[in-house]
Design an enzyme around this catalytic site. Sequence first.
Site, PDB file in Angstrom:
ATOM      1  CG  ASP A 183      -0.798 -15.443 -26.404  1.00 40.16           C
ATOM      2  OD1 ASP A 183      -0.300 -15.910 -25.363  1.00 40.16           O
ATOM      3  OD2 ASP A 183      -0.236 -15.485 -27.522  1.00 40.16           O
ATOM      4  CG  ASN A 191      11.325 -12.680 -23.937  1.00 44.45           C
ATOM      5  OD1 ASN A 191      11.431 -11.572 -23.417  1.00 44.45           O
ATOM      6  ND2 ASN A 191      10.382 -13.545 -23.580  1.00 44.45           N
ATOM      7  CG  ASP A 200      11.093  -9.143 -17.453  1.00 43.45           C
ATOM      8  OD1 ASP A 200      10.456 -10.096 -17.940  1.00 43.45           O
ATOM      9  OD2 ASP A 200      12.087  -9.289 -16.726  1.00 43.45           O
ATOM     10  CD  GLU A 226       3.854 -15.804 -24.119  1.00 47.82           C
ATOM     11  OE1 GLU A 226       3.961 -16.504 -25.135  1.00 47.82           O
ATOM     12  OE2 GLU A 226       4.473 -16.037 -23.053  1.00 47.82           O
TER      13      GLU A 226
END
Length: 326
Positions: A183, A191, A200, A226
Amino acid sequence: MAVLDQGLAQPGPARRDPPASEPTVPMQHPTRRLDTLAVPVSPPVVDSVPDSPTAASVVPPAPVHNGPPAPAAVQLGTRGDAEDVSLVELHESIAELLASRNQWRQAYEHLRHALRLATVERAPRVPEQFRLEVARLRREHAEAREQSIRDALTASYNRRYLDQRLLEQGEPDGDGLAVALVDLDWFKRVNDTFGHLVGDRVLRQVVELLQVALPERGFCARYGGEEFVLMLPGVDASTAITVAEAARARVEQFPWSTIVGGLRVTVSIGVAHQSADTGQLLTRPDQQLRHADGLLYTAKQSGRNAVAYRVGNEVRLSGAPNRRPR
């Protein structure tokens, strides 16, 4: 034998069948009128075409060609040859039309019938075009299959492929089976701070780093968001922990500032391993994934950027030597 035109009937005098003594040779191109040939095709869409030329049927409309017409696959000879040639060309035309509509299975059936008609009781004249067409359809099928099991963003395997492999995986072979759940730490901040386009790029780069030096038959799959899973079959516990720790270090040491200034990315990993020769009760791979999820939670609680694994009843950490699980 019932024969129907492909187009609309034009007004004019009634048409008579030719006398029995007059030989009749059908035209070569499938879009023209076949006066003496009945094609066994069932409208509107055909899964397969019977080989017998005795059954009455309706000839479907031929596809429109923008370029010049393709040359005939087989030269006309006897009357029987001419009928076979017409059927071969008609099968090819139907296959082309179906393929343009992505109806691959039906198109393949027509090509298979065309190949059989072209090779019955004589050596094939031009069989290569059929083999090439079938090979093309098989390649497209394989490409479609590959796309269906790949994640569109990261090109890693997707959740569908992971679930399939988890169900197919039997008892651990060799040294065992390891499942590592990965993770990204604080990914929402990435973000929110740098935007989703940068996020991305981060996901794609992380996948590249995770896939470096995986053992044979090992693979990376996107679990969701993620989170990623490393499936490591045929490895012992020590190797699995080494692979996971190397992946964590690669992510931490990557020059993320080359993507955008001030960017830093780390990952936390939970590794669950089991072996058939430990004498312990074996769990299914999907249950093993849940154990890895619990270890990942431990790595997160310890401060992140760590690998958590179990030795006996004790949970240990690598990458964070001064931390202890809570």
